[in-house]
Motif scaffolding. Sequence first.
Motif, PDB file in Angstrom:
ATOM      1  N   ALA A 129       0.830  -1.204   0.000  1.00 58.76           N
ATOM      2  CA  ALA A 129       0.000   0.000   0.000  1.00 58.76           C
ATOM      3  C   ALA A 129       0.865   1.253   0.000  1.00 58.76           C
ATOM      4  O   ALA A 129       0.548   2.235  -0.691  1.00 58.76           O
ATOM      5  N   GLN A 130       1.936   1.252   0.769  1.00 58.07           N
ATOM      6  CA  GLN A 130       2.834   2.418   0.783  1.00 58.07           C
ATOM      7  C   GLN A 130       3.425   2.659  -0.596  1.00 58.07           C
ATOM      8  O   GLN A 130       3.566   3.811  -1.025  1.00 58.07           O
ATOM      9  N   ALA A 131       3.775   1.578  -1.289  1.00 59.05           N
ATOM     10  CA  ALA A 131       4.345   1.731  -2.632  1.00 59.05           C
ATOM     11  C   ALA A 131       3.332   2.392  -3.569  1.00 59.05           C
ATOM     12  O   ALA A 131       3.676   3.308  -4.325  1.00 59.05           O
ATOM     13  N   LEU A 132       2.067   1.949  -3.529  1.00 61.99           N
ATOM     14  CA  LEU A 132       1.041   2.551  -4.386  1.00 61.99           C
ATOM     15  C   LEU A 132       0.857   4.029  -4.070  1.00 61.99           C
ATOM     16  O   LEU A 132       0.658   4.849  -4.970  1.00 61.99           O
ATOM     17  N   GLU A 505      -5.911   5.250   0.767  1.00 65.98           N
ATOM     18  CA  GLU A 505      -4.568   5.261   1.343  1.00 65.98           C
ATOM     19  C   GLU A 505      -4.050   3.851   1.596  1.00 65.98           C
ATOM     20  O   GLU A 505      -2.844   3.626   1.640  1.00 65.98           O
ATOM     21  N   GLY A 506      -4.964   2.909   1.769  1.00 63.79           N
ATOM     22  CA  GLY A 506      -4.564   1.530   2.024  1.00 63.79           C
ATOM     23  C   GLY A 506      -4.443   0.696   0.770  1.00 63.79           C
ATOM     24  O   GLY A 506      -4.275  -0.532   0.845  1.00 63.79           O
ATOM     25  N   GLY A 507      -4.535   1.350  -0.397  1.00 67.95           N
ATOM     26  CA  GLY A 507      -4.354   0.637  -1.656  1.00 67.95           C
ATOM     27  C   GLY A 507      -5.622   0.199  -2.346  1.00 67.95           C
ATOM     28  O   GLY A 507      -5.556  -0.551  -3.326  1.00 67.95           O
ATOM     29  N   ILE A 512      -9.449   6.042  -9.815  1.00 69.84           N
ATOM     30  CA  ILE A 512      -8.936   5.663 -11.138  1.00 69.84           C
ATOM     31  C   ILE A 512      -7.548   5.043 -11.035  1.00 69.84           C
ATOM     32  O   ILE A 512      -6.662   5.303 -11.850  1.00 69.84           O
ATOM     33  N   ARG A 513      -7.333   4.237 -10.005  1.00 69.98           N
ATOM     34  CA  ARG A 513      -6.118   3.408 -10.010  1.00 69.98           C
ATOM     35  C   ARG A 513      -6.201   2.414 -11.168  1.00 69.98           C
ATOM     36  O   ARG A 513      -5.199   2.011 -11.740  1.00 69.98           O
ATOM     37  N   ASN A 514      -7.425   1.997 -11.450  1.00 69.79           N
ATOM     38  CA  ASN A 514      -7.713   1.176 -12.624  1.00 69.79           C
ATOM     39  C   ASN A 514      -9.013   1.704 -13.225  1.00 69.79           C
ATOM     40  O   ASN A 514      -9.781   2.399 -12.554  1.00 69.79           O
TER      41      ASN A 514
END
Length: 609
Positions: A129-132, A505-507, A512-514
Amino acid sequence: MSFYSDSSLSNSSSTSRSNTPSSASDFQPTKFFLLSPALLDIQFLRKFSKKLDKGSGDRIIISINHSDAPTNGWVQEAITTLPCVDVEGKRWEKHLVDESCYFTETHEGVEFEEWVKVCTSTGKTASPAQALNIFASVGLRSIFGQSSPCGSSTLHVLERPAVSFPPLELASPWGVPTEQEWKDLWAAWDLVTLGMIPSNMLHQKPIDLRHKCLFYIGHIPTFLDMLMARALNQPNSEPYFAQIFERGIDPHVDDPEHCHRHSEVPTKDEDWPSLGTIIAFRDRVRARLLALYDDLASGKRKINRNIGRMLAMTHEHEGWHVETLLYMLIQRAGTGTLPPPGFVTPPWEALSAQWDASCTPPSSSTVTLGPVAITLGHDDCEGNDFDEGVCDQVEGHEFGWDNESPSRQVQVGKFRAEWRPISNGEFHAWWVNRKDIGIPPSWVEGEEGIQVRTLYGPVPLSVAKHWPVLSSYDMLNEFAKSKGGRLPTEPELRLFLDTYEVGYEGGANVGIRNWHPVPATTGLEANGGRGSNGGVWEWTSTPLDSHDGLSPTEHFPGYSTDFFDGKHHVVLGASYATIPRLAGRRTIRNFYQPNYPYPWVGARVVYDA
């Protein structure tokens, strides 16, 4: 090496269109970049990202370590099988920037194995999640992520898409929207309206119960202009637009002749304003808004609760309509609507294989919650905006819509809830024996069997079987009853989401992440049951109605009260196209008619306990 100039969307005032949907071959990457784990440094990533053109198709490959465990050569093996990537046998040129290294494709340079050696070394770590969130904060997006067998690292293929939203911690998040938040939202709106609607669809209705596409292109700037004029005690920029574009329609599904107050629109195509005229008006309204921000920054005009609410409301109104327009356009995806430009087409085959391999079901299909008292809503009474001692309290205030306020305690009894919403696969297995209820509009039935609609065109059910199914309350409630259950009340669903939904925030798959749903991830013991529902709103059995202390909005008269008609149900959560500002506020309430099947709403089954 040569970098591209930093540019945003192509001229947002452009009215050019293609009448044919683009294909994957129309959108080819020009460069690949390899970044080492040391480049998790957010300042470098931001600087690097800005050197890439938005929507160019350039792809970045980066290995993110989630722990200090060694990868044991996994990266070298995995990268040759990544979708959207062709790196095998290429040579790479090495660069040093701020003591961080990256590689770009070249005909001369170091061997690819040197990058692999860097990536297999331990470095900075981040949770998935941090990476995203790091990617989102610098305008990057993960097209595909391949995790190592032990889960200690993930190999990401990234792009700098045409549109992205930063994590909420970098935004207001629910106060007065910043200028940058407006610009991010405008980029999304322009991409949808000017990039996905071909000219021959402007005067078409993808859904009979809604206006034609051109109405919404005019409605958004008109609504902003009207509310801004009212809050500033100024005239509208274009009075005629206020007559035809003020408000859309939401007729009763069973009786389309019955509808709340709405604008009277032209009946003939030739009587509508041209697209060019509407876009010119849009640009004037946006300039008017930015001038207001300049006045607020300089002290020429002082911010107050009334102006702050107007800015929050108009911003979120546009966010709502991004999603509304998209759920209309998806009905024509593949037969008119163009795919999202400036985004790499999803590698469906690879994603499907990954979902099949990783969709681990929870050890138990349900979780028991309650009895407990929870708080619904927050304290944000529009009726107090002009009160002495309140009108100037803007900084740190959480704005919302009238039906969110005031806060109130409710008791939730004991019940059991399915960990995950009903999936396409589950619903299809039931539906084949219940075809009397019709087909969800999120599906397409053809010679090849059932397919599921996406904004890239329909995909086979085998690809989307793990996604939540999208359909009407009535249809999904029939499924729930067949299992001996029901759909949850608003307090029950609110309790579940508060307890187990991780949010943007948790991924979670929102903002629109997808451009499509993904499989739900809630219910796994390793995460304490917390996860995402896959990127859909969820139905409740609670009708939208008034409650004690509700102060109807004067900025948008009838926003809620017009629908206290017993014909609309509360829905909670967020879809993959819901902007983070709306998706992240737990008090937000959406609402639809229970037999209206088009919105991106799914459902989870609950049981009395």
